[in-house]
Design a protein around this motif. Structure first.
Motif, short mmCIF file in Angstrom:
data_model
loop_
_atom_site.label_atom_id
_atom_site.label_comp_id
_atom_site.label_asym_id
_atom_site.label_seq_id
_atom_site.Cartn_x
_atom_site.Cartn_y
_atom_site.Cartn_z
N GLU A 224 4.08 -3.84 15.92
CA GLU A 224 3.64 -3.34 14.62
C GLU A 224 2.12 -3.48 14.59
O GLU A 224 1.59 -4.57 14.78
N TRP A 225 1.41 -2.36 14.32
CA TRP A 225 -0.05 -2.38 14.48
C TRP A 225 -0.66 -1.25 13.67
O TRP A 225 0.03 -0.36 13.20
N HIS A 226 -1.96 -1.31 13.52
CA HIS A 226 -2.70 -0.28 12.79
C HIS A 226 -2.57 1.08 13.47
O HIS A 226 -2.47 1.17 14.69
N GLY A 227 -2.67 2.13 12.65
CA GLY A 227 -2.64 3.47 13.20
C GLY A 227 -4.02 4.07 13.39
O GLY A 227 -4.15 5.14 14.00
N ASN A 228 -5.06 3.42 12.84
CA ASN A 228 -6.42 3.93 12.99
C ASN A 228 -6.78 4.08 14.46
O ASN A 228 -6.46 3.22 15.28
N GLN A 229 -7.50 5.15 14.77
CA GLN A 229 -7.83 5.40 16.17
C GLN A 229 -8.62 4.25 16.79
O GLN A 229 -8.40 3.90 17.95
N VAL A 230 -9.53 3.68 16.00
CA VAL A 230 -10.33 2.58 16.55
C VAL A 230 -9.44 1.41 16.97
O VAL A 230 -9.69 0.75 17.98
N ASP A 231 -8.38 1.16 16.19
CA ASP A 231 -7.47 0.07 16.52
C ASP A 231 -6.56 0.43 17.69
O ASP A 231 -6.18 -0.42 18.49
N VAL A 232 -6.20 1.71 17.77
CA VAL A 232 -5.39 2.17 18.90
C VAL A 232 -6.20 2.05 20.20
O VAL A 232 -5.69 1.61 21.23
N SER B 64 4.15 3.15 3.82
CA SER B 64 3.25 3.96 3.01
C SER B 64 1.85 3.97 3.60
O SER B 64 1.46 3.07 4.33
N LEU B 65 1.09 5.00 3.26
CA LEU B 65 -0.32 4.99 3.60
C LEU B 65 -0.98 3.83 2.86
O LEU B 65 -0.61 3.50 1.73
N SER B 66 -1.95 3.21 3.50
CA SER B 66 -2.68 2.11 2.90
C SER B 66 -3.89 2.69 2.16
O SER B 66 -4.81 3.22 2.78
N VAL B 67 -3.86 2.62 0.83
CA VAL B 67 -4.88 3.24 -0.01
C VAL B 67 -5.78 2.16 -0.61
O VAL B 67 -5.30 1.21 -1.22
N ASP B 68 -7.09 2.29 -0.41
CA ASP B 68 -8.05 1.32 -0.92
C ASP B 68 -8.49 1.68 -2.34
O ASP B 68 -8.60 2.86 -2.68
N VAL C 206 -10.12 -7.01 -8.00
CA VAL C 206 -10.23 -7.25 -6.57
C VAL C 206 -10.16 -5.90 -5.88
O VAL C 206 -9.37 -5.04 -6.27
N ALA C 207 -11.04 -5.68 -4.92
CA ALA C 207 -11.00 -4.46 -4.12
C ALA C 207 -10.13 -4.73 -2.90
O ALA C 207 -10.41 -5.63 -2.11
N ASN C 208 -9.06 -3.95 -2.76
CA ASN C 208 -8.17 -4.14 -1.62
C ASN C 208 -7.29 -2.92 -1.49
O ASN C 208 -7.53 -1.90 -2.14
N ASN C 209 -6.26 -3.02 -0.64
CA ASN C 209 -5.43 -1.85 -0.38
C ASN C 209 -4.02 -2.00 -0.94
O ASN C 209 -3.58 -3.08 -1.31
N SER C 210 -3.33 -0.87 -0.98
CA SER C 210 -2.02 -0.82 -1.61
C SER C 210 -0.96 -1.61 -0.85
O SER C 210 0.11 -1.89 -1.40
N ASP C 211 -1.23 -1.99 0.40
CA ASP C 211 -0.30 -2.86 1.12
C ASP C 211 -0.10 -4.17 0.37
O ASP C 211 0.92 -4.85 0.56
N SER C 212 -1.06 -4.55 -0.45
CA SER C 212 -1.03 -5.84 -1.12
C SER C 212 -0.09 -5.88 -2.32
O SER C 212 0.11 -6.96 -2.90
N TYR D 7 -8.02 6.18 2.47
CA TYR D 7 -6.72 5.72 2.96
C TYR D 7 -6.73 5.59 4.48
O TYR D 7 -7.60 6.14 5.16
N ALA D 8 -5.74 4.90 4.98
CA ALA D 8 -5.53 4.77 6.42
C ALA D 8 -4.04 4.53 6.65
O ALA D 8 -3.33 4.10 5.74
N PRO D 9 -3.56 4.83 7.83
CA PRO D 9 -2.17 4.47 8.14
C PRO D 9 -2.01 2.96 8.03
O PRO D 9 -2.82 2.21 8.59
N SER D 10 -1.01 2.52 7.33
CA SER D 10 -0.82 1.09 7.13
C SER D 10 -0.29 0.42 8.39
O SER D 10 0.55 0.99 9.09
#
Length: 441
Positions: free
Chosen positions: A104-112, A154-158, A284-290, A323-326
Protein backbone atom coordinates in the motif's frame (compact mmCIF):
# COMPACT_ATOMS: atom_id res chain seq x y z
CA UNK A 1 -12.04 -16.46 8.86
CA UNK A 2 -8.60 -17.38 7.62
CA UNK A 3 -5.54 -16.39 9.60
CA UNK A 4 -6.06 -12.62 9.48
CA UNK A 5 -3.41 -11.09 11.66
CA UNK A 6 -1.08 -8.15 12.00
CA UNK A 7 2.68 -8.29 12.31
CA UNK A 8 4.37 -5.38 14.03
CA UNK A 9 7.99 -4.40 13.92
CA UNK A 10 8.51 -2.03 10.99
CA UNK A 11 8.83 0.98 13.27
CA UNK A 12 12.61 1.14 13.48
CA UNK A 13 14.99 2.76 11.06
CA UNK A 14 16.39 6.19 10.42
CA UNK A 15 14.39 8.69 8.38
CA UNK A 16 15.33 8.58 4.73
CA UNK A 17 15.14 11.99 3.10
CA UNK A 18 15.20 12.49 -0.65
CA UNK A 19 15.46 8.93 -1.89
CA UNK A 20 15.68 8.95 -5.65
CA UNK A 21 14.82 6.31 -8.17
CA UNK A 22 18.44 5.27 -8.56
CA UNK A 23 19.09 5.20 -4.83
CA UNK A 24 16.22 2.80 -4.28
CA UNK A 25 17.21 0.31 -6.91
CA UNK A 26 19.02 -2.00 -4.54
CA UNK A 27 19.93 -5.57 -5.22
CA UNK A 28 19.62 -7.37 -8.55
CA UNK A 29 16.47 -5.58 -9.66
CA UNK A 30 17.28 -6.01 -13.33
CA UNK A 31 16.32 -9.67 -13.13
CA UNK A 32 12.86 -8.65 -12.00
CA UNK A 33 12.26 -5.67 -14.30
CA UNK A 34 9.60 -5.50 -16.99
CA UNK A 35 7.27 -8.07 -15.45
CA UNK A 36 3.65 -8.00 -16.60
CA UNK A 37 0.77 -9.24 -14.45
CA UNK A 38 0.10 -12.95 -14.90
CA UNK A 39 -3.64 -13.69 -15.04
CA UNK A 40 -3.37 -17.11 -16.65
CA UNK A 41 -4.90 -20.14 -15.02
CA UNK A 42 -6.62 -20.33 -11.66
CA UNK A 43 -5.12 -18.23 -8.90
CA UNK A 44 -3.42 -20.26 -6.14
CA UNK A 45 -5.03 -20.82 -2.75
CA UNK A 46 -3.54 -21.46 0.66
CA UNK A 47 -0.96 -18.73 0.13
CA UNK A 48 0.10 -16.23 2.79
CA UNK A 49 0.62 -12.74 1.36
CA UNK A 50 2.38 -10.04 3.33
CA UNK A 51 0.81 -6.60 2.91
CA UNK A 52 2.62 -3.51 4.10
CA UNK A 53 -0.27 -1.28 5.07
CA UNK A 54 -0.80 2.14 6.59
CA UNK A 55 -2.12 1.99 10.16
CA UNK A 56 -4.57 4.77 9.21
CA UNK A 57 -6.46 2.28 7.00
CA UNK A 58 -10.18 2.70 7.74
CA UNK A 59 -12.29 -0.23 8.86
CA UNK A 60 -13.72 -0.67 5.38
CA UNK A 61 -10.28 -1.44 3.95
CA UNK A 62 -9.50 -3.86 6.76
CA UNK A 63 -12.81 -5.57 6.03
CA UNK A 64 -11.93 -5.70 2.35
CA UNK A 65 -8.76 -7.63 3.24
CA UNK A 66 -10.87 -10.07 5.28
CA UNK A 67 -13.35 -10.45 2.43
CA UNK A 68 -10.51 -11.37 0.08
CA UNK A 69 -9.27 -13.99 2.53
CA UNK A 70 -12.73 -15.54 2.71
CA UNK A 71 -13.16 -15.55 -1.05
CA UNK A 72 -9.68 -16.74 -2.02
CA UNK A 73 -8.60 -19.11 0.71
CA UNK A 74 -5.42 -17.09 1.03
CA UNK A 75 -4.15 -15.29 4.12
CA UNK A 76 -3.31 -11.60 4.32
CA UNK A 77 -0.49 -11.01 6.79
CA UNK A 78 -0.74 -7.32 7.65
CA UNK A 79 2.53 -5.57 8.41
CA UNK A 80 1.72 -2.32 10.19
CA UNK A 81 3.43 0.80 8.84
CA UNK A 82 2.74 3.67 11.27
CA UNK A 83 0.77 6.49 9.65
CA UNK A 84 2.89 9.07 11.44
CA UNK A 85 6.10 8.00 9.68
CA UNK A 86 4.60 6.14 6.73
CA UNK A 87 6.75 7.45 3.83
CA UNK A 88 10.09 7.30 5.63
CA UNK A 89 9.42 3.86 7.14
CA UNK A 90 8.45 2.32 3.79
CA UNK A 91 11.41 3.93 2.00
CA UNK A 92 13.86 2.86 4.70
CA UNK A 93 12.76 -0.79 4.57
CA UNK A 94 12.56 -0.75 0.79
CA UNK A 95 16.10 0.57 0.50
CA UNK A 96 17.37 -2.47 2.46
CA UNK A 97 15.92 -4.78 -0.18
CA UNK A 98 12.93 -5.93 1.89
CA UNK A 99 9.77 -6.53 -0.17
CA UNK A 100 6.16 -7.35 0.72
CA UNK A 101 3.90 -9.33 -1.60
CA UNK A 102 1.46 -6.39 -1.71
CA UNK A 103 2.36 -2.78 -1.01
CA UNK A 104 0.00 0.00 0.00
CA UNK A 105 1.70 3.21 -1.16
CA UNK A 106 1.25 6.64 -2.68
CA UNK A 107 0.15 6.96 -6.28
CA UNK A 108 2.03 10.20 -6.97
CA UNK A 109 4.62 9.76 -9.68
CA UNK A 110 7.39 11.11 -7.47
CA UNK A 111 6.62 8.43 -4.89
CA UNK A 112 6.37 5.73 -7.55
CA UNK A 113 9.77 6.77 -8.87
CA UNK A 114 11.22 6.72 -5.36
CA UNK A 115 10.64 2.95 -5.29
CA UNK A 116 11.72 2.51 -8.91
CA UNK A 117 8.44 0.95 -9.99
CA UNK A 118 9.63 0.17 -13.52
CA UNK A 119 12.16 -2.29 -12.08
CA UNK A 120 10.54 -3.32 -8.83
CA UNK A 121 6.79 -3.55 -9.51
CA UNK A 122 4.61 -5.70 -11.74
CA UNK A 123 2.90 -3.90 -14.63
CA UNK A 124 -0.88 -4.05 -14.07
CA UNK A 125 -1.84 -2.18 -17.25
CA UNK A 126 -3.75 -5.08 -18.79
CA UNK A 127 -6.05 -5.64 -15.81
CA UNK A 128 -9.74 -4.66 -16.18
CA UNK A 129 -9.68 -1.96 -13.47
CA UNK A 130 -7.44 0.32 -15.56
CA UNK A 131 -10.25 1.27 -17.98
CA UNK A 132 -12.59 1.87 -15.04
CA UNK A 133 -10.08 4.27 -13.46
CA UNK A 134 -10.17 6.43 -16.58
CA UNK A 135 -7.92 9.49 -16.34
CA UNK A 136 -6.90 8.52 -12.80
CA UNK A 137 -4.89 5.68 -14.33
CA UNK A 138 -2.81 8.31 -16.14
CA UNK A 139 -1.78 9.72 -12.76
CA UNK A 140 -1.90 7.10 -10.03
CA UNK A 141 0.98 4.64 -10.10
CA UNK A 142 1.73 5.50 -13.72
CA UNK A 143 5.27 5.62 -15.05
CA UNK A 144 6.00 5.83 -18.76
CA UNK A 145 2.40 5.03 -19.62
CA UNK A 146 2.40 1.81 -17.61
CA UNK A 147 0.06 1.40 -14.63
CA UNK A 148 1.65 -0.17 -11.57
CA UNK A 149 -1.04 0.64 -8.99
CA UNK A 150 -4.74 0.11 -8.38
CA UNK A 151 -6.43 2.94 -6.48
CA UNK A 152 -9.66 2.02 -4.71
CA UNK A 153 -9.50 4.56 -1.88
CA UNK A 154 -10.86 8.08 -2.23
CA UNK A 155 -8.73 10.79 -3.73
CA UNK A 156 -6.80 12.64 -1.04
CA UNK A 157 -8.05 16.24 -1.16
CA UNK A 158 -6.15 19.02 0.66
CA UNK A 159 -7.85 21.95 2.33
CA UNK A 160 -8.82 23.50 5.64
CA UNK A 161 -10.65 21.64 8.39
CA UNK A 162 -12.30 24.14 10.72
CA UNK A 163 -14.28 24.08 13.95
CA UNK A 164 -17.74 25.42 13.19
CA UNK A 165 -18.50 26.62 16.71
CA UNK A 166 -15.25 28.56 16.97
CA UNK A 167 -15.90 30.31 13.68
CA UNK A 168 -19.48 31.10 14.64
CA UNK A 169 -18.33 32.56 17.96
CA UNK A 170 -15.78 34.71 16.14
CA UNK A 171 -18.34 35.82 13.56
CA UNK A 172 -16.25 34.47 10.69
CA UNK A 173 -16.66 32.43 7.53
CA UNK A 174 -13.97 29.85 6.76
CA UNK A 175 -11.16 31.19 4.54
CA UNK A 176 -10.85 30.43 0.86
CA UNK A 177 -7.71 32.47 0.13
CA UNK A 178 -4.45 33.08 1.95
CA UNK A 179 -5.35 36.72 2.54
CA UNK A 180 -8.55 35.57 4.26
CA UNK A 181 -6.57 32.97 6.19
CA UNK A 182 -4.22 35.64 7.56
CA UNK A 183 -7.14 37.96 8.37
CA UNK A 184 -9.05 35.17 10.12
CA UNK A 185 -5.98 34.37 12.22
CA UNK A 186 -5.83 37.97 13.42
CA UNK A 187 -9.55 38.05 14.23
CA UNK A 188 -9.50 34.69 16.00
CA UNK A 189 -6.64 35.79 18.23
CA UNK A 190 -8.64 38.85 19.24
CA UNK A 191 -12.09 37.29 19.62
CA UNK A 192 -11.33 33.73 20.80
CA UNK A 193 -8.32 34.01 23.13
CA UNK A 194 -7.03 30.61 24.19
CA UNK A 195 -7.95 29.04 20.85
CA UNK A 196 -5.09 28.29 18.44
CA UNK A 197 -5.97 29.81 15.06
CA UNK A 198 -4.10 27.20 13.00
CA UNK A 199 -2.76 23.92 14.40
CA UNK A 200 0.46 22.76 12.83
CA UNK A 201 2.13 19.37 13.32
CA UNK A 202 5.83 19.70 12.60
CA UNK A 203 6.59 16.68 14.76
CA UNK A 204 5.15 14.49 12.01
CA UNK A 205 7.21 16.39 9.42
CA UNK A 206 4.88 15.95 6.45
CA UNK A 207 1.85 18.11 7.47
CA UNK A 208 3.60 21.51 7.06
CA UNK A 209 4.01 20.78 3.35
CA UNK A 210 0.29 21.25 2.80
CA UNK A 211 -0.15 24.83 4.00
CA UNK A 212 3.34 26.01 3.02
CA UNK A 213 3.01 24.98 -0.63
CA UNK A 214 0.41 22.49 -1.84
CA UNK A 215 -2.66 24.56 -0.95
CA UNK A 216 -1.14 27.84 -2.05
CA UNK A 217 -0.07 26.50 -5.45
CA UNK A 218 -3.37 24.82 -6.33
CA UNK A 219 -4.61 27.67 -8.52
CA UNK A 220 -1.26 27.80 -10.36
CA UNK A 221 -1.47 24.17 -11.40
CA UNK A 222 -4.64 24.09 -13.49
CA UNK A 223 -4.08 21.40 -16.12
CA UNK A 224 -0.69 20.89 -14.40
CA UNK A 225 0.55 24.19 -15.85
CA UNK A 226 3.00 24.89 -13.03
CA UNK A 227 4.30 21.32 -12.98
CA UNK A 228 4.92 21.43 -16.72
CA UNK A 229 6.74 24.75 -16.45
CA UNK A 230 9.16 23.17 -13.94
CA UNK A 231 9.56 19.93 -15.88
CA UNK A 232 10.13 21.83 -19.14
CA UNK A 233 12.74 24.04 -17.53
CA UNK A 234 10.75 27.20 -18.25
CA UNK A 235 10.47 27.97 -14.53
CA UNK A 236 12.38 27.14 -11.38
CA UNK A 237 11.14 26.41 -7.89
CA UNK A 238 13.47 29.01 -6.42
CA UNK A 239 12.41 31.90 -8.65
CA UNK A 240 12.16 34.76 -6.10
CA UNK A 241 9.05 36.02 -7.89
CA UNK A 242 7.53 32.60 -8.50
CA UNK A 243 4.49 31.04 -6.79
CA UNK A 244 6.48 28.44 -4.83
CA UNK A 245 8.50 31.10 -3.03
CA UNK A 246 5.33 33.18 -2.59
CA UNK A 247 3.62 30.27 -0.86
CA UNK A 248 6.56 29.72 1.47
CA UNK A 249 6.57 33.45 2.31
CA UNK A 250 2.83 33.41 3.05
CA UNK A 251 3.36 30.46 5.39
CA UNK A 252 6.29 32.16 7.09
CA UNK A 253 4.13 35.25 7.62
CA UNK A 254 1.53 33.13 9.41
CA UNK A 255 4.29 31.75 11.65
CA UNK A 256 5.61 35.21 12.44
CA UNK A 257 2.07 36.43 13.19
CA UNK A 258 1.71 33.77 15.89
CA UNK A 259 -1.03 31.86 14.09
CA UNK A 260 0.32 28.42 15.01
CA UNK A 261 0.21 26.44 18.25
CA UNK A 262 3.12 26.96 20.67
CA UNK A 263 4.26 23.35 20.21
CA UNK A 264 3.96 23.44 16.40
CA UNK A 265 7.50 22.10 15.93
CA UNK A 266 6.87 18.92 17.94
CA UNK A 267 3.09 18.35 17.76
CA UNK A 268 1.89 15.29 15.83
CA UNK A 269 -0.64 14.77 13.06
CA UNK A 270 -2.92 12.94 15.49
CA UNK A 271 -2.83 15.88 17.92
CA UNK A 272 -4.03 18.34 15.30
CA UNK A 273 -7.41 16.73 14.72
CA UNK A 274 -8.14 16.24 18.38
CA UNK A 275 -7.52 19.96 18.81
CA UNK A 276 -9.88 20.97 15.99
CA UNK A 277 -12.58 18.51 17.04
CA UNK A 278 -12.50 19.80 20.62
CA UNK A 279 -12.36 23.46 19.63
CA UNK A 280 -8.91 24.03 21.10
CA UNK A 281 -7.83 24.95 17.58
CA UNK A 282 -9.88 26.73 14.95
CA UNK A 283 -8.25 25.20 11.86
CA UNK A 284 -5.85 22.63 10.51
CA UNK A 285 -4.64 22.30 6.93
CA UNK A 286 -4.60 18.65 5.94
CA UNK A 287 -6.13 16.10 3.61
CA UNK A 288 -9.39 14.20 3.45
CA UNK A 289 -7.67 10.94 4.42
CA UNK A 290 -7.77 12.33 7.96
CA UNK A 291 -11.56 12.08 8.23
CA UNK A 292 -11.17 8.51 9.46
CA UNK A 293 -8.95 9.77 12.27
CA UNK A 294 -11.51 12.43 13.17
CA UNK A 295 -14.25 9.83 13.29
CA UNK A 296 -12.09 7.63 15.49
CA UNK A 297 -11.44 10.55 17.85
CA UNK A 298 -15.23 10.91 18.16
CA UNK A 299 -15.70 7.18 18.85
CA UNK A 300 -17.05 6.84 15.30
CA UNK A 301 -19.92 9.22 16.05
CA UNK A 302 -19.99 10.78 12.58
CA UNK A 303 -22.91 13.01 13.52
CA UNK A 304 -20.74 14.57 16.23
CA UNK A 305 -17.92 15.11 13.75
CA UNK A 306 -20.22 16.65 11.15
CA UNK A 307 -21.71 19.00 13.75
CA UNK A 308 -18.29 20.17 14.89
CA UNK A 309 -16.04 20.21 11.82
CA UNK A 310 -16.32 21.53 8.28
CA UNK A 311 -13.99 21.54 5.27
CA UNK A 312 -13.18 24.12 2.59
CA UNK A 313 -10.66 24.36 -0.20
CA UNK A 314 -8.34 27.30 -0.62
CA UNK A 315 -5.37 28.48 -2.64
CA UNK A 316 -3.46 31.73 -3.07
CA UNK A 317 -6.39 33.86 -4.29
CA UNK A 318 -9.16 31.42 -5.21
CA UNK A 319 -11.20 28.63 -3.63
CA UNK A 320 -9.33 25.85 -5.44
CA UNK A 321 -8.46 22.53 -3.84
CA UNK A 322 -5.64 20.20 -4.75
CA UNK A 323 -5.72 16.43 -4.75
CA UNK A 324 -3.56 13.35 -5.11
CA UNK A 325 -4.16 9.62 -5.20
CA UNK A 326 -4.45 8.57 -1.57
CA UNK A 327 -1.96 6.10 -0.12
CA UNK A 328 -4.92 4.61 1.77
CA UNK A 329 -6.30 2.15 -0.73
CA UNK A 330 -3.60 2.35 -3.44
CA UNK A 331 -1.87 -1.01 -4.02
CA UNK A 332 1.14 -2.35 -5.89
CA UNK A 333 2.44 -5.85 -6.55
CA UNK A 334 6.20 -5.84 -5.97
CA UNK A 335 8.25 -8.18 -8.13
CA UNK A 336 9.61 -10.68 -5.62
CA UNK A 337 10.62 -13.59 -7.82
CA UNK A 338 8.04 -15.89 -6.19
CA UNK A 339 5.71 -16.54 -9.13
CA UNK A 340 3.05 -18.26 -7.01
CA UNK A 341 2.75 -15.35 -4.60
CA UNK A 342 2.92 -12.83 -7.42
CA UNK A 343 -0.01 -14.57 -9.12
CA UNK A 344 -1.97 -14.55 -5.84
CA UNK A 345 -1.17 -10.86 -5.32
CA UNK A 346 -2.52 -10.06 -8.79
CA UNK A 347 -5.65 -11.99 -7.82
CA UNK A 348 -5.92 -9.70 -4.77
CA UNK A 349 -5.84 -6.67 -7.09
CA UNK A 350 -8.49 -8.26 -9.31
CA UNK A 351 -10.73 -8.88 -6.30
CA UNK A 352 -10.52 -5.45 -4.67
CA UNK A 353 -11.18 -3.74 -8.03
CA UNK A 354 -13.80 -6.25 -9.11
CA UNK A 355 -15.98 -8.59 -7.07
CA UNK A 356 -15.21 -6.94 -3.74
CA UNK A 357 -15.28 -3.30 -4.85
CA UNK A 358 -18.98 -2.42 -4.65
CA UNK A 359 -19.38 -3.80 -1.11
CA UNK A 360 -16.27 -1.91 -0.04
CA UNK A 361 -17.58 1.39 -1.43
CA UNK A 362 -20.94 0.77 0.22
CA UNK A 363 -19.31 0.19 3.61
CA UNK A 364 -16.72 2.94 3.26
CA UNK A 365 -19.33 5.48 2.11
CA UNK A 366 -16.82 7.20 -0.14
CA UNK A 367 -16.75 8.55 -3.68
CA UNK A 368 -15.84 5.69 -6.06
CA UNK A 369 -12.66 5.91 -8.10
CA UNK A 370 -13.82 3.22 -10.54
CA UNK A 371 -16.65 3.87 -12.99
CA UNK A 372 -19.84 1.84 -12.86
CA UNK A 373 -20.26 1.97 -9.08
CA UNK A 374 -22.89 4.19 -7.50
CA UNK A 375 -21.85 6.84 -4.99
CA UNK A 376 -23.34 5.98 -1.58
CA UNK A 377 -24.78 8.53 0.83
CA UNK A 378 -21.78 10.42 2.14
CA UNK A 379 -20.92 11.60 5.62
CA UNK A 380 -21.51 15.34 5.89
CA UNK A 381 -17.81 16.18 6.20
CA UNK A 382 -16.96 14.07 3.17
CA UNK A 383 -19.77 15.83 1.30
CA UNK A 384 -18.00 19.10 2.16
CA UNK A 385 -14.86 17.64 0.58
CA UNK A 386 -16.79 16.65 -2.55
CA UNK A 387 -18.32 20.12 -2.77
CA UNK A 388 -14.90 21.75 -2.52
CA UNK A 389 -13.48 19.34 -5.09
CA UNK A 390 -16.35 19.95 -7.51
CA UNK A 391 -15.80 23.72 -7.32
CA UNK A 392 -12.35 23.28 -8.77
CA UNK A 393 -9.47 20.93 -8.10
CA UNK A 394 -5.95 20.56 -9.46
CA UNK A 395 -3.36 17.82 -9.09
CA UNK A 396 -0.99 18.46 -6.18
CA UNK A 397 2.20 19.99 -7.51
CA UNK A 398 4.41 17.38 -5.87
CA UNK A 399 2.76 14.52 -7.75
CA UNK A 400 5.06 14.46 -10.82
CA UNK A 401 8.08 16.41 -9.57
CA UNK A 402 11.13 14.35 -8.54
CA UNK A 403 12.89 15.43 -5.36
CA UNK A 404 9.80 16.39 -3.38
CA UNK A 405 10.35 13.55 -0.94
CA UNK A 406 12.76 16.01 0.68
CA UNK A 407 10.18 18.75 1.12
CA UNK A 408 8.79 17.53 4.45
CA UNK A 409 12.11 18.12 6.18
CA UNK A 410 12.55 21.51 4.55
CA UNK A 411 9.02 22.65 5.41
CA UNK A 412 9.67 21.61 8.99
CA UNK A 413 12.76 23.82 9.08
CA UNK A 414 10.72 26.73 7.73
CA UNK A 415 8.15 26.17 10.46
CA UNK A 416 10.93 26.17 13.08
CA UNK A 417 12.39 29.40 11.67
CA UNK A 418 15.63 27.59 10.88
CA UNK A 419 15.51 28.44 7.17
CA UNK A 420 14.06 31.31 5.17
CA UNK A 421 11.54 30.77 2.36
CA UNK A 422 14.22 31.46 -0.24
CA UNK A 423 16.66 29.03 1.38
CA UNK A 424 13.99 26.31 1.34
CA UNK A 425 13.21 27.03 -2.31
CA UNK A 426 16.90 26.99 -3.26
CA UNK A 427 17.32 23.57 -1.64
CA UNK A 428 14.20 22.21 -3.30
CA UNK A 429 15.42 23.35 -6.71
CA UNK A 430 18.67 21.49 -6.07
CA UNK A 431 16.84 18.36 -4.90
CA UNK A 432 14.60 18.52 -7.96
CA UNK A 433 17.54 18.91 -10.36
CA UNK A 434 19.44 16.03 -8.79
CA UNK A 435 16.44 13.69 -8.65
CA UNK A 436 15.37 14.51 -12.21
CA UNK A 437 18.87 13.67 -13.44
CA UNK A 438 18.92 10.41 -11.44
CA UNK A 439 15.53 9.37 -12.80
CA UNK A 440 16.87 9.59 -16.36
CA UNK A 441 19.80 7.26 -15.68
Amino acid sequence: MNGYRRRHGLLAGALVIGLTASACANGDDSAQSGKVADTSGKAPTGVTLTLWHNTADPTALLDLYKAYEKKSGNTIDLVDIPADSFPSTVQTKWATGARPDILEWHGNQVDVLSLNAAKNMIDLSALPFVKKEGTLADVSGNVGGKVYAATVGSLSVDGIFYNKQVFTKAGLQPPQTYAELAADCKTLKARTPGVTPIFEAGGSQWPPQILSAFDYLAESNTDQAYDRSILDGKAQLNDPNGPFVAGLKAYDSLRKAGCFNSDANTAKWEDSFKAVLSGKAAMVANNSDSIGLLNSDANNDTAKVDAAVGFVGLSATKAVTNYAPSPLGTYYVPSTGDSKKERAAVDFIDYITGAGYADYIKEAKIIPTLSGTATPQLQGLLQDVKTAYDKGATLSVNSPLPGFSSFGAEAQKLLAGQETPQQVADKMQTYYTQAAAAAKQ
